[in-house]
Design an enzyme around this catalytic site. Structure first.
Site, mmCIF file in Angstrom:
data_model
loop_
_atom_site.group_PDB
_atom_site.id
_atom_site.type_symbol
_atom_site.label_atom_id
_atom_site.label_comp_id
_atom_site.label_asym_id
_atom_site.label_seq_id
_atom_site.Cartn_x
_atom_site.Cartn_y
_atom_site.Cartn_z
ATOM 1 N N GLN A 18 63.781 28.663 -33.438
ATOM 2 C CA GLN A 18 63.489 27.470 -32.629
ATOM 3 C C GLN A 18 61.973 26.728 -33.099
ATOM 4 O O GLN A 18 61.568 25.815 -32.972
ATOM 5 C CB GLN A 18 62.895 28.032 -31.187
ATOM 6 C CG GLN A 18 64.406 28.146 -30.649
ATOM 7 C CD GLN A 18 63.871 28.975 -29.285
ATOM 8 O OE1 GLN A 18 64.039 30.100 -29.037
ATOM 9 N NE2 GLN A 18 63.883 28.158 -28.059
ATOM 10 N N HIS A 109 67.535 36.917 -32.315
ATOM 11 C CA HIS A 109 67.397 36.024 -31.312
ATOM 12 C C HIS A 109 68.325 35.031 -31.198
ATOM 13 O O HIS A 109 68.117 33.844 -32.018
ATOM 14 C CB HIS A 109 66.043 35.433 -31.153
ATOM 15 C CG HIS A 109 65.606 34.740 -29.965
ATOM 16 N ND1 HIS A 109 64.393 35.161 -29.324
ATOM 17 C CD2 HIS A 109 65.923 33.758 -29.376
ATOM 18 C CE1 HIS A 109 64.314 34.641 -28.281
ATOM 19 N NE2 HIS A 109 65.155 33.540 -28.428
ATOM 20 N N ASN A 153 67.979 39.550 -28.291
ATOM 21 C CA ASN A 153 67.417 38.878 -27.102
ATOM 22 C C ASN A 153 68.378 38.369 -26.135
ATOM 23 O O ASN A 153 69.375 37.750 -26.428
ATOM 24 C CB ASN A 153 66.656 37.361 -27.872
ATOM 25 C CG ASN A 153 65.995 36.620 -26.606
ATOM 26 O OD1 ASN A 153 64.963 37.084 -25.957
ATOM 27 N ND2 ASN A 153 66.417 35.512 -26.393
ATOM 28 N N GLU A 154 68.178 38.696 -24.910
ATOM 29 C CA GLU A 154 69.105 38.171 -23.849
ATOM 30 C C GLU A 154 70.493 37.929 -24.067
ATOM 31 O O GLU A 154 71.276 37.010 -24.019
ATOM 32 C CB GLU A 154 68.721 36.626 -23.565
ATOM 33 C CG GLU A 154 67.179 36.569 -23.064
ATOM 34 C CD GLU A 154 66.726 34.897 -22.763
ATOM 35 O OE1 GLU A 154 67.648 34.369 -22.899
ATOM 36 O OE2 GLU A 154 65.694 34.825 -22.119
HETATM 37 C C1 BGC Z 1 65.132 32.065 -24.695
HETATM 38 C C2 BGC Z 1 64.213 31.014 -25.256
HETATM 39 C C3 BGC Z 1 64.299 29.694 -24.660
HETATM 40 C C4 BGC Z 1 63.597 29.975 -23.150
HETATM 41 C C5 BGC Z 1 63.587 28.665 -22.539
HETATM 42 C C6 BGC Z 1 64.835 32.074 -23.005
HETATM 43 O O1 BGC Z 1 66.109 32.198 -22.538
HETATM 44 O O2 BGC Z 1 64.786 33.519 -25.130
HETATM 45 O O3 BGC Z 1 65.095 31.172 -26.599
HETATM 46 O O4 BGC Z 1 63.774 28.800 -25.299
HETATM 47 O O5 BGC Z 1 64.492 31.054 -22.361
HETATM 48 O O6 BGC Z 1 64.566 28.119 -21.810
#
Ligand code: BGC
Length: 406
Positions: A18, A109, A153-154
């Site tokens: 990002q 990520h 991540n997520e």
């Molecule tokens: C993510 C980021 C994303 C942010 C805003 C999260 O879900 O880890 O990568 O930019 O939210 O949407």
């Protein structure tokens, strides 16, 4: 005065793809070349400007910073690790250290090397092993400069956007329409997701493999560096309900499906859990919510519910992300204050929260939405790469300096 525990970490987060710019060998770059997602190009040029960016973080009082390393840079070909990429991330960690900013490194990520996705990515039975080898390599090379690593991540956002909604690579969709169209600055991106029933089963398989991958990475990391603190970063949606018992049942099921299933699979392999909080949604809600630029409910105080949900697992927690897109910075300060107040309440009620990292340090590439949405404490002018600190960043700075809200 809402005082936080001594030594509480304050800062912000970013992720490699990002902000860094110039990443070519990952699935998102490939999808962009195919016109399925917006191009990321040079992004914020953070790969070369990290020193100056950390100067700004330091000026803003930050004592911690979360960032991710890019798998496609570190292992551009399977089994071949790139020493220059590692040398770069070592310099990044040293730059944080010299500014007294504690690093939280995320090993993966969202973006994946093309060699990995070409083989089927996390749909493959051997993917956990491949991931664990990469994770252990990262920690063996960087572990002397960083105490805290998050494996991933997520996972649920990665899985659901890739295999249920079909809006992210690999664009598989469990749904009724043929196209997922995302408007971005007037240009239409057609992700041309392949639809069907199969993506649902693939999604379930991917979610299982991600949990196995996390657990395998945890064990591999502990072998190379037993003292390293290993976490997973979990996106928690707070599903609530009005008075209606049917809605209450829906909320229980939704919370279980989105949060509990994954955490239950990994809870014996985490030293701490990172919370990414963005969403509060109530079944049967009739209120008119104020909205962020993402059209998400403006509900920062409900970070409390997300933290209390994770507190059940009796692990140290940290807010690994939380924030809003707000192009004119009109609501960010209020959002941060309420999010911090919600975090404080959760600590008072027993949650062992150790840090708070706002998303994001700077504006960046918001995935399938490109560069339009602005989450940053620092505004980026993408034509000139000029950085401008937003007023809300100083409100956050004051919170940090007081270690709480006065
Ligand atoms: C993510 C980021 C994303 C942010 C805003 C999260 O879900 O880890 O990568 O930019 O939210 O949407």
């Amino acid at each position: 005065m809402k005082n936080f525990p001594d030594g509480f970490y304050w800062g912000a987060a970013t992720a490699s793809y990002q902000v860094e710019g110039g990443i070519e060998h990952c699935d998102w770059a490939q999808a962009a070349r195919e016109g399925r997602v917006p191009p990321c190009g040079d992004a914020c040029e953070h790969y070369s400007r990290y020193e100056a960016d950390f100067d700004l973080a330091q000026e803003l009082g930050h004592t911690a910073h979360r960032f991710s390393v890019e798998w496609a840079r570190i292992e551009p070909v399977q089994g071949q690790f790139d020493t220059e990429a590692i040398a770069h991330y070592r310099k990044v960690l040293q730059a944080l250290k010299s500014r007294n900013i504690k690093p939280f490194v995320t090993i993966w990520h969202f973006t994946l090397p093309v060699w990995f996705t070409d083989k089927g990515g996390f749909e493959q039975a051997d993917s956990p092993e491949t991931f664990a080898r990469y994770a252990a390599h990262v920690v063996s090379e960087l572990g002397d400069l960083c105490e805290h690593f998050s494996t991933m991540n997520e996972p649920n956002v990665f899985g659901s956007n890739g295999w249920l909604r079909g809006s992210w690579p690999p664009f598989k969709r469990f749904a009724v329409t043929d196209m997922v169209s995302i408007t971005n600055s007037g240009r239409m991106y057609e992700s041309k997701a392949s639809k069907g029933i199969r993506p649902l089963f693939l999604y379930l398989k991917v979610m299982k493999n991600l949990a196995v991958a996390h657990n395998a990475a945890y064990e591999a990391i502990k072998k190379v560096s037993p003292a390293t603190e290993v976490s997973v970063v979990k996106h928690v949606i707070v599903f609530a309900a009005n008075w209606n018992p049917l809605n209450k049942i829906k909320a229980v099921i939704a919370n279980y499906a989105w949060t509990a299933i994954f955490i239950n699979r990994v809870k014996n392999h985490v030293d701490s859990i990172g919370l990414n909080y963005y969403f509060y949604t109530q079944f049967g809600d009739t209120r008119q919510w104020k909205k962020t630029d993402m059209d998400w409910n403006f509900a920062p105080e409900h970070i409390y519910d997300a933290l209390m949900r994770l507190a059940q697992y009796k692990k140290p927690l940290f807010v690994s992300e939380g924030g809003l897109a707000d192009h004119d910075d009109s609501d960010r300060a209020e959002y941060i204050q309420k999010q911090v107040a919600g975090t404080w309440r959760a600590i008072k009620d027993g949650a062992d929260v150790r840090g708070h990292l706002y998303w994001s340090l700077m504006d960046n590439y918001e995935w399938a939405l490109g560069f339009e949405k602005q989450f940053g404490l620092i505004k980026i002018n993408y034509d000139t790469q000029e950085r401008t600190i937003r007023p809300s960043a100083y409100v956050y700075k004051e919170i940090i300096e007081n270690n709480g809200i006065v």
